[in-house]
Design a protein around this motif. Structure first.
Motif, PDB file in Angstrom:
ATOM      1  N   ARG A   1       0.847  -1.205   0.000  1.00 32.03           N
ATOM      2  CA  ARG A   1       0.000   0.000   0.000  1.00 32.03           C
ATOM      3  C   ARG A   1       0.882   1.255   0.000  1.00 32.03           C
ATOM      4  NH1 ARG A   1      -5.201   0.923  -1.000  1.00 32.03           N
ATOM      5  NH2 ARG A   1      -5.997  -0.689   0.412  1.00 32.03           N
ATOM      6  N   CYS A   2       0.502   2.246  -0.778  1.00 32.62           N
ATOM      7  CA  CYS A   2       1.257   3.512  -0.785  1.00 32.62           C
ATOM      8  C   CYS A   2       0.280   4.678  -0.764  1.00 32.62           C
ATOM      9  CB  CYS A   2       2.153   3.591  -2.014  1.00 32.62           C
ATOM     10  SG  CYS A   2       3.296   4.992  -1.933  1.00 32.62           S
ATOM     11  N   ASN A   3       0.745   5.823  -0.274  1.00 31.25           N
ATOM     12  CA  ASN A   3      -0.094   7.016  -0.285  1.00 31.25           C
ATOM     13  C   ASN A   3       0.209   7.902  -1.496  1.00 31.25           C
ATOM     14  OD1 ASN A   3       2.417   7.533   0.729  1.00 31.25           O
ATOM     15  ND2 ASN A   3       1.741   8.557   2.598  1.00 31.25           N
ATOM     16  N   LEU A   4       0.986   7.374  -2.447  1.00 34.76           N
ATOM     17  CA  LEU A   4       1.178   8.039  -3.730  1.00 34.76           C
ATOM     18  C   LEU A   4       0.893   7.020  -4.834  1.00 34.76           C
ATOM     19  CD1 LEU A   4       4.490  10.125  -3.309  1.00 34.76           C
ATOM     20  CD2 LEU A   4       2.175  11.020  -3.606  1.00 34.76           C
ATOM     21  N   ALA A   5       0.830   7.488  -6.054  1.00 29.97           N
ATOM     22  CA  ALA A   5       0.640   6.565  -7.188  1.00 29.97           C
ATOM     23  C   ALA A   5       1.505   7.095  -8.334  1.00 29.97           C
ATOM     24  CB  ALA A   5      -0.819   6.502  -7.591  1.00 29.97           C
ATOM     25  N   CYS A   6       2.813   6.811  -8.250  1.00 31.10           N
ATOM     26  CA  CYS A   6       3.755   7.365  -9.224  1.00 31.10           C
ATOM     27  C   CYS A   6       3.621   6.647 -10.581  1.00 31.10           C
ATOM     28  CB  CYS A   6       5.187   7.205  -8.731  1.00 31.10           C
ATOM     29  SG  CYS A   6       5.424   7.858  -7.079  1.00 31.10           S
ATOM     30  N   ALA A   7       3.864   7.416 -11.644  1.00 37.89           N
ATOM     31  CA  ALA A   7       3.667   6.871 -12.993  1.00 37.89           C
ATOM     32  C   ALA A   7       4.623   5.713 -13.305  1.00 37.89           C
ATOM     33  CB  ALA A   7       3.855   7.985 -14.010  1.00 37.89           C
ATOM     34  N   GLY A   8       5.817   5.757 -12.723  1.00 38.29           N
ATOM     35  CA  GLY A   8       6.804   4.716 -13.055  1.00 38.29           C
ATOM     36  C   GLY A   8       6.845   3.574 -12.055  1.00 38.29           C
ATOM     37  N   CYS A   9       5.841   3.513 -11.151  1.00 37.59           N
ATOM     38  CA  CYS A   9       5.880   2.501 -10.081  1.00 37.59           C
ATOM     39  C   CYS A   9       5.315   1.169 -10.561  1.00 37.59           C
ATOM     40  CB  CYS A   9       5.091   2.987  -8.874  1.00 37.59           C
ATOM     41  SG  CYS A   9       5.158   1.819  -7.502  1.00 37.59           S
ATOM     42  N   GLY A  10       6.023   0.101 -10.278  1.00 37.30           N
ATOM     43  CA  GLY A  10       5.535  -1.231 -10.643  1.00 37.30           C
ATOM     44  C   GLY A  10       5.278  -2.065  -9.410  1.00 37.30           C
ATOM     45  N   LYS A  11       5.000  -1.403  -8.288  1.00 40.39           N
ATOM     46  CA  LYS A  11       4.891  -2.137  -7.021  1.00 40.39           C
ATOM     47  C   LYS A  11       3.512  -2.082  -6.386  1.00 40.39           C
ATOM     48  CE  LYS A  11       9.086  -3.630  -6.327  1.00 40.39           C
ATOM     49  NZ  LYS A  11       9.407  -5.012  -5.991  1.00 40.39           N
ATOM     50  N   ILE A  12       2.624  -1.208  -6.875  1.00 44.24           N
ATOM     51  CA  ILE A  12       1.385  -1.000  -6.112  1.00 44.24           C
ATOM     52  C   ILE A  12       0.136  -1.402  -6.883  1.00 44.24           C
ATOM     53  CG2 ILE A  12       2.357   0.813  -4.652  1.00 44.24           C
ATOM     54  CD1 ILE A  12       0.943   2.825  -6.568  1.00 44.24           C
ATOM     55  N   ASP A  13       0.340  -2.029  -8.034  1.00 41.77           N
ATOM     56  CA  ASP A  13      -0.789  -2.371  -8.894  1.00 41.77           C
ATOM     57  C   ASP A  13      -1.420  -3.703  -8.455  1.00 41.77           C
ATOM     58  OD1 ASP A  13      -2.484  -2.642 -11.044  1.00 41.77           O
ATOM     59  OD2 ASP A  13      -0.981  -3.663 -12.241  1.00 41.77           O
TER      60      ASP A  13
ATOM     61  N   PRO B   1      11.617  -0.996   1.434  1.00 42.30           N
ATOM     62  CA  PRO B   1      10.819  -0.180   0.511  1.00 42.30           C
ATOM     63  C   PRO B   1       9.344  -0.508   0.689  1.00 42.30           C
ATOM     64  CG  PRO B   1      11.944  -1.949  -0.676  1.00 42.30           C
ATOM     65  CD  PRO B   1      12.097  -2.214   0.809  1.00 42.30           C
ATOM     66  N   GLY B   2       8.595  -0.565  -0.349  1.00 44.26           N
ATOM     67  CA  GLY B   2       7.165  -0.872  -0.212  1.00 44.26           C
ATOM     68  C   GLY B   2       6.555  -0.884  -1.579  1.00 44.26           C
ATOM     69  N   GLY B   3       5.422  -0.273  -1.670  1.00 41.04           N
ATOM     70  CA  GLY B   3       4.608   0.577  -0.822  1.00 41.04           C
ATOM     71  C   GLY B   3       5.350   1.638  -0.008  1.00 41.04           C
ATOM     72  N   GLU B   4       4.584   2.193   0.909  1.00 42.99           N
ATOM     73  CA  GLU B   4       5.143   3.206   1.807  1.00 42.99           C
ATOM     74  C   GLU B   4       5.240   2.593   3.200  1.00 42.99           C
ATOM     75  OE1 GLU B   4       6.583   6.264   1.822  1.00 42.99           O
ATOM     76  OE2 GLU B   4       6.657   5.800   3.967  1.00 42.99           O
TER      77      GLU B   4
ATOM     78  N   THR C   1      11.313   5.929   1.992  1.00 42.45           N
ATOM     79  CA  THR C   1      10.008   6.574   2.185  1.00 42.45           C
ATOM     80  C   THR C   1       9.820   7.734   1.213  1.00 42.45           C
ATOM     81  OG1 THR C   1       8.700   7.846   3.769  1.00 42.45           O
ATOM     82  CG2 THR C   1      11.073   7.932   4.075  1.00 42.45           C
ATOM     83  N   ASN C   2       8.559   7.964   0.849  1.00 44.64           N
ATOM     84  CA  ASN C   2       8.292   9.161   0.043  1.00 44.64           C
ATOM     85  C   ASN C   2       8.210  10.398   0.948  1.00 44.64           C
ATOM     86  OD1 ASN C   2       5.611   9.247   1.127  1.00 44.64           O
ATOM     87  ND2 ASN C   2       4.888   7.891  -0.504  1.00 44.64           N
ATOM     88  N   ALA C   3       8.318  10.200   2.234  1.00 47.58           N
ATOM     89  CA  ALA C   3       8.456  11.255   3.264  1.00 47.58           C
ATOM     90  C   ALA C   3       7.173  12.021   3.575  1.00 47.58           C
ATOM     91  CB  ALA C   3       9.583  12.235   2.921  1.00 47.58           C
TER      92      ALA C   3
ATOM     93  N   VAL D   1      15.052   8.940   1.422  1.00 46.83           N
ATOM     94  CA  VAL D   1      13.860   9.657   0.951  1.00 46.83           C
ATOM     95  C   VAL D   1      13.813   9.676  -0.579  1.00 46.83           C
ATOM     96  CG1 VAL D   1      12.687  11.894   0.932  1.00 46.83           C
ATOM     97  CG2 VAL D   1      13.742  11.053   3.047  1.00 46.83           C
ATOM     98  N   HIS D   2      12.644   9.291  -1.081  1.00 46.05           N
ATOM     99  CA  HIS D   2      12.413   9.260  -2.531  1.00 46.05           C
ATOM    100  C   HIS D   2      12.373  10.696  -3.061  1.00 46.05           C
ATOM    101  CE1 HIS D   2       9.235   8.070  -5.839  1.00 46.05           C
ATOM    102  NE2 HIS D   2      10.314   8.628  -6.332  1.00 46.05           N
ATOM    103  N   LEU D   3      13.342  11.029  -3.916  1.00 48.90           N
ATOM    104  CA  LEU D   3      13.404  12.360  -4.526  1.00 48.90           C
ATOM    105  C   LEU D   3      13.955  12.174  -5.937  1.00 48.90           C
ATOM    106  CD1 LEU D   3      12.560  14.953  -3.042  1.00 48.90           C
ATOM    107  CD2 LEU D   3      14.940  15.393  -2.539  1.00 48.90           C
TER     108      LEU D   3
HETATM  109  S1  SF4 Z   1       5.949   2.849  -3.722  1.00 44.24           S
HETATM  110 FE1  SF4 Z   1       7.344   4.545  -4.201  1.00 44.24          FE
HETATM  111  S2  SF4 Z   1       7.327   4.637  -6.451  1.00 44.24           S
HETATM  112 FE2  SF4 Z   1       5.534   3.416  -5.831  1.00 44.24          FE
HETATM  113  S3  SF4 Z   1       3.826   4.879  -5.701  1.00 44.24           S
HETATM  114 FE3  SF4 Z   1       4.739   4.750  -3.668  1.00 44.24          FE
HETATM  115  S4  SF4 Z   1       6.240   6.409  -3.590  1.00 44.24           S
HETATM  116 FE4  SF4 Z   1       5.733   6.067  -5.721  1.00 44.24          FE
END
Ligand code: SF4
Ligand code: SF4
Length: 382
Positions: free
Chosen positions: A37-49, A79-82, A107-109, A129-131
């Motif tokens: 689970r993450c509180n963001l949904a980044c375009a290049g992420c292959g982990k939260i689908d 890592p994660g998720g968050e 973390t995305n912080a 921190v993810h930057l």
């Molecule tokens: S796990 Fe990381 S890359 Fe994926 S949506 Fe969350 S912050 Fe973005």
């Protein structure tokens, strides 16, 4: 080099011990994903689908600590998720630090400032921190405005409280060398080390158009390192991994160097590819057909130059040829001239798409366990 001397010595000692014990394959960093689970949904992420039933799952504190004991790697990246969404993340970190593992909490912080009180500064704990770049670039990369400002504020707050902080930057196509160099200048001003890696072309990432191929990666890093001559950028990598990014080394990956444990079990074969999972670390090491993965062997690996696949290769190369590693450290990465030969792709096996099958099988297990728990609850209540 930003890696503290004490940490470097401990890890060097661990690698030497594995060599002396004659171990051919050993882990360097456990990649522990306690949730997706993450509180963001980044375009290049292959982990939260994943469907909610999977995103709602968490590894327990006991499972996380057992994974670290089972694997034995001196470093644990979370890592994660968050990971800061995990309600028991403080206990997971505490247990790992008590085991003298070097913990890198990625973390995305967004929650970092709010949750800093849960942690204690320690030479064993690092916030990563993810930057992905400066303000405009990072907010675009994470698909949300304001994230860069929050992340930078959290980095400053964590540093002020005595925590060790670095940033992790994933590089995608469309990033110019000058932009990347400006970002690295900013990290120098911020006083943080940088872990940097080209984005892996996750088959399930929403944005499939901005992954770098190997040629572009090497050309980009050469230009960036040329712009960095004389600067004090602080990379959290070995000199030979940076040399590899700039096209000066023909390395094969070391997928077992950073084995991954998540809610599915131990993921085969590496952090980037999920092609099945097994229950124990021993099974992962003994039953994975390692020779069928890597650039030149498998289509999905063709463009991979990610640090989780090659940092362990670079560490081995430094032990095998310390003078070469020293030369690169002292003289800097070569940014001109011929590159090392590229691995041919004509013999690679075609990609296999097994993700849906894995997700379906995990969903069935979850539903079965939930149904059993319900029956047991009713029986206890009756
Ligand atoms: S796990 Fe990381 S890359 Fe994926 S949506 Fe969350 S912050 Fe973005
Ligand atoms: S090249 Fe190696 S590290 Fe990269 S995805 Fe393939 S197996 Fe994993």
């Amino acid at each position: 080099m930003a890696i503290p001397f004490f940490k470097e010595m401990r890890i060097g000692g661990y690698i030497l011990k594995q060599k002396l014990l004659g171990r051919k394959r050993y882990p360097l960093v456990l990649m522990l994903e306690p949730l997706f689970r993450c509180n963001l949904a980044c375009a290049g992420c292959g982990k939260i689908d994943y469907p909610d039933a999977i995103l709602n799952r968490r590894m327990s504190v006991e499972e996380c600590l057992q994974a670290a004991d089972e694997c034995g790697a001196p470093m644990v990246a979370i890592p994660g998720g968050e990971p800061l969404i995990h309600r028991e993340i403080d206990q997971i970190v505490k247990g790992l630090v008590a085991r003298k593992k070097f913990v890198s909490l990625c973390t995305n912080a967004l929650l970092l400032e709010k949750k800093l009180h849960l942690f204690e500064p320690s030479p064993y704990l690092f916030f990563s921190v993810h930057l992905d770049g400066l303000k405009e670039h990072h907010d675009k990369s994470v698909c949300q405005t304001g994230v860069f400002d929050k992340a930078v504020a959290a980095i400053k707050a964590a540093k002020a409280k005595g925590f060790a902080v670095n940033v992790n930057c994933t590089v995608f196509d469309g990033y110019t060398a000058e932009e990347l160099a400006n970002f690295l200048d900013f990290t120098e001003e911020l006083g943080v080390g940088v872990s940097i890696s080209p984005g892996f072309s996750y088959e399930r990432a929403p944005d499939q158009e901005h992954f770098l191929n190997r040629k572009k990666t090497k050309e980009l890093f050469r230009r960036v390192f040329a712009l960095g001559k004389g600067k004090k950028w602080s990379f959290m990598h070995s000199s030979l991994f940076l040399d590899f990014l700039a096209g000066n080394q023909s390395y094969h990956c070391t997928p077992w160097g950073m084995p991954t444990r998540n809610i599915f079990g131990w993921q085969k074969p590496c952090y980037l590819l999920g092609e099945g999972s097994v229950a124990t670390f021993k099974e992962l090491m003994e039953t994975t057909d390692w020779d069928s993965y890597g650039t030149g062997k498998y289509e999905k690996c063709a463009d991979c130059m990610a640090h989780c696949g090659y940092e362990a290769t670079a560490a081995n190369a430094a032990i095998a040829n310390p003078l070469n590693a020293l030369r690169v450290s002292l003289r800097g990465v070569k940014t001109e001239g011929e590159m090392a030969p590229e691995i041919p792709l004509d013999q690679q096996r075609p990609a296999q798409y097994v993700h849906s099958e894995i997700v379906q099988s995990r969903l069935s297990e979850i539903r079965k366990a939930e149904a059993e728990a319900k029956v047991q609850k009713s029986a206890t209540a009756a």
